[in-house]
Structures are given as structure tokens and as C-alpha cells.
Design a protein around this motif. Structure first.
Motif, PDB file in Angstrom:
ATOM      1  N   PRO A  86     -25.091   6.462  -2.573  1.00 21.79           N
ATOM      2  CA  PRO A  86     -25.592   7.120  -0.942  1.00 21.79           C
ATOM      3  C   PRO A  86     -25.664   5.984   0.138  1.00 21.79           C
ATOM      4  N   VAL A  87     -25.698   6.967   1.027  1.00 17.78           N
ATOM      5  CA  VAL A  87     -25.911   6.408   2.301  1.00 17.78           C
ATOM      6  C   VAL A  87     -26.881   6.169   3.416  1.00 17.78           C
ATOM      7  N   VAL A  88     -27.125   4.845   3.446  1.00 21.09           N
ATOM      8  CA  VAL A  88     -28.922   4.857   4.204  1.00 21.09           C
ATOM      9  C   VAL A  88     -29.275   5.052   5.474  1.00 21.09           C
ATOM     10  N   PRO A  89     -29.446   6.465   6.053  1.00 22.05           N
ATOM     11  CA  PRO A  89     -29.590   7.113   7.431  1.00 22.05           C
ATOM     12  C   PRO A  89     -29.968   6.334   8.304  1.00 22.05           C
ATOM     13  N   GLY A  90     -29.116   6.660   9.393  1.00 20.70           N
ATOM     14  CA  GLY A  90     -29.934   6.118  11.139  1.00 20.70           C
ATOM     15  C   GLY A  90     -28.814   4.588  10.826  1.00 20.70           C
ATOM     16  N   GLY A  91     -27.987   4.468  10.400  1.00 15.66           N
ATOM     17  CA  GLY A  91     -27.294   3.760  10.826  1.00 15.66           C
ATOM     18  C   GLY A  91     -25.929   4.240  11.591  1.00 15.66           C
ATOM     19  N   PRO A  92     -25.435   2.334  12.423  1.00 16.69           N
ATOM     20  CA  PRO A  92     -24.806   2.736  12.878  1.00 16.69           C
ATOM     21  C   PRO A  92     -23.918   3.986  13.171  1.00 16.69           C
ATOM     22  N   PRO A  93     -23.066   4.929  13.822  1.00 17.26           N
ATOM     23  CA  PRO A  93     -22.088   5.701  13.694  1.00 17.26           C
ATOM     24  C   PRO A  93     -20.455   5.285  13.367  1.00 17.26           C
ATOM     25  N   ILE A  94     -19.926   6.506  12.432  1.00 11.88           N
ATOM     26  CA  ILE A  94     -18.986   5.426  12.559  1.00 11.88           C
ATOM     27  C   ILE A  94     -17.638   6.327  12.718  1.00 11.88           C
ATOM     28  N   MET A  95     -16.514   5.869  13.889  1.00 13.52           N
ATOM     29  CA  MET A  95     -15.572   6.759  14.638  1.00 13.52           C
ATOM     30  C   MET A  95     -14.174   6.932  13.619  1.00 13.52           C
ATOM     31  N   PHE A  96     -13.702   7.982  13.584  1.00 16.92           N
ATOM     32  CA  PHE A  96     -12.370   7.804  13.162  1.00 16.92           C
ATOM     33  C   PHE A  96     -11.445   8.143  14.315  1.00 16.92           C
ATOM     34  N   PRO A  97     -10.353   7.975  13.734  1.00 15.87           N
ATOM     35  CA  PRO A  97      -9.709   7.812  14.710  1.00 15.87           C
ATOM     36  C   PRO A  97      -9.041   9.443  14.491  1.00 15.87           C
ATOM     37  N   ASN A  98      -7.813   9.638  15.297  1.00 18.93           N
ATOM     38  CA  ASN A  98      -7.687  11.115  15.152  1.00 18.93           C
ATOM     39  C   ASN A  98      -6.972  11.011  14.046  1.00 18.93           C
ATOM     40  N   ASP A  99      -6.085  10.224  13.808  1.00 16.39           N
ATOM     41  CA  ASP A  99      -5.138  10.574  12.543  1.00 16.39           C
ATOM     42  C   ASP A  99      -5.371   9.795  11.053  1.00 16.39           C
ATOM     43  N   TRP A 100      -7.159   9.853  11.455  1.00 17.29           N
ATOM     44  CA  TRP A 100      -7.947   9.198   9.792  1.00 17.29           C
ATOM     45  C   TRP A 100      -7.636  10.166   8.900  1.00 17.29           C
ATOM     46  N   THR A 101      -7.221   9.814   7.935  1.00 21.69           N
ATOM     47  CA  THR A 101      -7.056  10.617   6.396  1.00 21.69           C
ATOM     48  C   THR A 101      -7.646   9.936   5.392  1.00 21.69           C
ATOM     49  N   PRO A 102      -9.126   9.854   4.884  1.00 22.00           N
ATOM     50  CA  PRO A 102      -9.419   9.536   3.475  1.00 22.00           C
ATOM     51  C   PRO A 102      -8.136   9.878   1.990  1.00 22.00           C
ATOM     52  N   PHE A 103      -7.373   9.995   2.292  1.00 18.19           N
ATOM     53  CA  PHE A 103      -6.405  10.236   1.619  1.00 18.19           C
ATOM     54  C   PHE A 103      -5.035   9.148   1.821  1.00 18.19           C
ATOM     55  N   LEU A 104      -5.283   7.922   0.547  1.00 11.30           N
ATOM     56  CA  LEU A 104      -4.636   6.974   0.915  1.00 11.30           C
ATOM     57  C   LEU A 104      -3.825   6.353   0.047  1.00 11.30           C
ATOM     58  N   GLU A 122       4.027  14.409  -2.184  1.00 12.01           N
ATOM     59  CA  GLU A 122       3.879  15.930  -2.187  1.00 12.01           C
ATOM     60  C   GLU A 122       2.496  16.019  -3.385  1.00 12.01           C
ATOM     61  N   GLN A 123       3.563  15.989  -4.141  1.00 12.27           N
ATOM     62  CA  GLN A 123       2.968  15.470  -6.403  1.00 12.27           C
ATOM     63  C   GLN A 123       1.216  14.934  -6.034  1.00 12.27           C
ATOM     64  N   GLN A 124       1.630  13.903  -5.592  1.00 17.02           N
ATOM     65  CA  GLN A 124       0.992  13.142  -5.498  1.00 17.02           C
ATOM     66  C   GLN A 124      -0.702  13.625  -4.846  1.00 17.02           C
ATOM     67  N   HIS A 125      -0.620  13.804  -3.652  1.00 11.52           N
ATOM     68  CA  HIS A 125      -1.190  14.453  -2.678  1.00 11.52           C
ATOM     69  C   HIS A 125      -2.245  15.774  -3.690  1.00 11.52           C
ATOM     70  N   ALA A 126      -0.739  16.715  -4.254  1.00 13.37           N
ATOM     71  CA  ALA A 126      -1.781  17.899  -4.907  1.00 13.37           C
ATOM     72  C   ALA A 126      -3.018  17.034  -6.697  1.00 13.37           C
ATOM     73  N   LYS A 127      -2.355  16.214  -7.111  1.00 14.13           N
ATOM     74  CA  LYS A 127      -2.611  15.330  -7.969  1.00 14.13           C
ATOM     75  C   LYS A 127      -4.217  15.390  -7.606  1.00 14.13           C
ATOM     76  N   VAL A 128      -4.172  14.496  -6.827  1.00 16.74           N
ATOM     77  CA  VAL A 128      -5.519  13.753  -5.940  1.00 16.74           C
ATOM     78  C   VAL A 128      -6.715  15.245  -5.452  1.00 16.74           C
ATOM     79  N   LEU A 129      -6.481  16.010  -5.566  1.00 21.88           N
ATOM     80  CA  LEU A 129      -7.314  17.298  -5.089  1.00 21.88           C
ATOM     81  C   LEU A 129      -7.549  17.738  -6.091  1.00 21.88           C
ATOM     82  N   LEU A 130      -7.051  18.152  -7.316  1.00 23.93           N
ATOM     83  CA  LEU A 130      -7.042  17.950  -8.160  1.00 23.93           C
ATOM     84  C   LEU A 130      -8.517  17.225  -9.155  1.00 23.93           C
ATOM     85  N   MET A 131      -7.969  15.986  -9.308  1.00 28.83           N
ATOM     86  CA  MET A 131      -9.198  14.698  -9.601  1.00 28.83           C
ATOM     87  C   MET A 131     -10.452  15.191  -8.398  1.00 28.83           C
ATOM     88  N   LEU A 132      -9.925  14.916  -7.165  1.00 24.66           N
ATOM     89  CA  LEU A 132     -11.840  15.500  -6.605  1.00 24.66           C
ATOM     90  C   LEU A 132     -12.265  16.018  -7.067  1.00 24.66           C
TER      91      LEU A 132
END
Length: 278
Positions: free
Chosen positions: A40-58, A114-124
Motif C-alpha cells: 500500500p502507498v501511504v496517502p499524502g506523499g509527494p506527487p509522482i510525475m511520469f514522462p510521456n513515454d513512461w511505461t510500467p512494462f520493462l 510482442e509475445q513477451q508483452h502478451a504473456k505479461v498481460l496474462l501474468m498480470l
């Protein structure tokens, strides 16, 4: 002068047809991450700014997000838009935030991106079932839509046969649109990509009815100053959408037409706050 601005950098790779088959509870042998941490993320922390090209898929199939709600995680896992295609969530699933780190080990090592991304979606999807007791199903529901059509002839865009997008911009549609101004840059985008990107602004599904294939580059902008003191509310209003429609027609030769259609909706049947296993 107040303005209402909505920003987007659109890189849509929606695969709803395939993902719809995964809406049921994953089986025991469903693809799973090797290690998962959800805190869990504690509420009230500093905002996080994501760049336009940011993605959680690494690279390598790792999924890392420092702060996201269950609604947002569902949107990633099923490639849907959270504000339009997910219903039935408990209130905490939209307000409680979590930090997520999930790694697949070597399971995705020797397959294409492409196959990797499809598998990650199933894992999620499996992760959400295991850790949030998530159960969802998909329904096709009637919806007000826009149809993207050609208004006479295309203009203001150049067809490109280059294999890659120009550097410096995300490929596809890049846009910032408000009630009194806007800009749209196509970087090797299809007209299907334009339709997908416009959904962010007009708030309803946009169906590509142009019948036009190929990849295009364009760069358009517009300004229509609001009267001083004119009231403004959050989001893109009716006047901004009307202006957008006008500029699409005048600068690109495209038009948005209101129509009746359907939309895939993901209905949440069950969701619980995650257990504390890692």
C-alpha cells in the motif's frame, strides 16, 4: 484566462478480442510472475510525475508501477480504458493506491517482444486474481459512439512508407487539446490510431470508418480564445469538442459523426484488498 487541457501521448496496442477469453478466473497452470510485491502507498506523499513515454512494462517482462489503483491495474492487465470500460468496482479500488513490482524470472527470456508483452498481460491477470481475488467478465453493451469518416478528401497529412517513426516523439498520435486550443501531431500513425487517440478527449468510443490504410505524418494546431471571465470546469467541455471537430475537418479532412454502437465493458464481479504475501 482559464483553460481546460487534456494531455495524451497515445500508444495503443489494444487486443481485446484475445483478452476477452481470459476474463474467467485463471487456472492453476496459468502464466504467473515468479515474484510479486504489492505494498500500500501511504496517502499524502509527494506527487509522482511520469514522462510521456513512461511505461510500467520493462524489458524482460518485468512490471513495475510505483503508485496505482486496482482500477488502473485492471486497465493495464486487460488493455482497457479505466474511465469508460470498467464498472462494478468498490470505492476503495479507485482510491487506494499500491506499489507493484512483478518479475517473471527467465520464463520470457527467449521470445519476441510482442509475445513477451502478451504473456505479461496474462501474468498480470493471474496476479490480480491471486492477490486481489479479482473476478471479472466482459459484456458488449449499447453505447453512443463517434464514427471517424473522411470529409471529402484527406489533407494536411503526408503518407509515409518509412519503417520507423521520426525520433523525438512517441510513434502514433501525440495530442494536447483544451477548450480554446489544441495540437495534434501524427508520427507514423494510422487513421485507426487517430480514432483510438481521440477517445481520450471525446469520452466515447471512436470507430474508424474512413476505409483508409497506411501510415501518416501531420502537425496541426489551433487557438480560439475564450471570452474573459468565461467559466471553465475540469476536463474537455462541449465547446472544446466542437472546436476539435471543426479543426479535424478543416485541417485534416476528417469528420466525427455521432452514431449508435456498442462498447466492450469489463464488469467486476469480485475484488478484495490484497493480502500481504510477497
Amino acid at each position: 484566462m482559464q483553460k481546460r487541457i487534456v494531455l495524451c501521448s497515445v500508444l495503443f496496442a489494444i487486443a481485446l478480442g484475445a483478452l476477452a477469453m481470459q476474463a474467467q478466473k485463471p487456472s492453476a497452470d496459468a502464466p504467473r510472475f515468479e515474484a510479486v510485491s504489492i505494498k500500500p502507498v501511504v496517502p499524502g506523499g509527494p506527487p509522482i510525475m511520469f514522462p510521456n513515454d513512461w511505461t510500467p512494462f520493462l524489458p524482460g517482462g518485468k512490471f513495475t508501477h510505483p503508485v496505482e489503483s486496482l482500477r488502473g491495474l485492471i486497465a493495464f492487465a486487460y488493455s482497457v480504458r479505466p474511465g469508460m470500460q470498467i464498472v462494478g468496482l468498490p470505492s476503495w479500488a479507485q482510491t487506494s493506491l499500491f506499489s507493484v513490482e512483478a518479475t517473471p524470472g527467465d520464463a520470457l527470456k527467449d521470445i519476441s517482444p510482442e509475445q513477451q508483452h502478451a504473456k505479461v498481460l496474462l501474468m498480470l491477470q493471474t496476479m490480480l486474481s491471486d492477490r486481489f481475488s479479482l473476478k471479472v467478465h466482459m459484456e458488449e453493451r449499447p453505447a453512443d459512439v463517434y464514427e471517424l469518416r473522411v470529409a471529402g478528401a484527406l489533407k494536411g497529412m503526408t503518407q509515409t512508407t518509412e519503417g520507423v517513426a521520426k525520433p523525438g516523439l512517441n510513434p502514433g498520435l501525440n495530442a494536447a487539446i483544451g477548450d480554446s486550443s489544441g495540437r495534434m501531431i501524427g508520427n507514423r500513425t494510422t487513421l485507426q490510431g487517430v480514432a483510438d487517440g481521440l477517445v481520450t478527449f471525446v469520452g466515447r468510443p471512436v470507430v474508424d470508418k474512413t476505409g483508409v490504410s497506411g501510415f501518416y505524418n501531420f502537425n496541426i494546431h489551433w487557438t480560439a480564445e475564450r471570452a474573459p471571465g468565461a467559466p471553465a470546469a475540469p476536463g474537455l467541455g462541449v465547446e472544446g469538442i466542437t472546436l476539435l471537430m471543426t479543426e479535424l475537418r478543416d485541417q485534416l479532412g476528417l469528420r466525427l459523426v455521432s452514431a449508435k454502437g456498442t462498447q466492450q465493458i469489463w464488469v467486476v464481479d469480485q475484488a478484495e484488498k490484497p493480502n500481504d504475501r510477497e
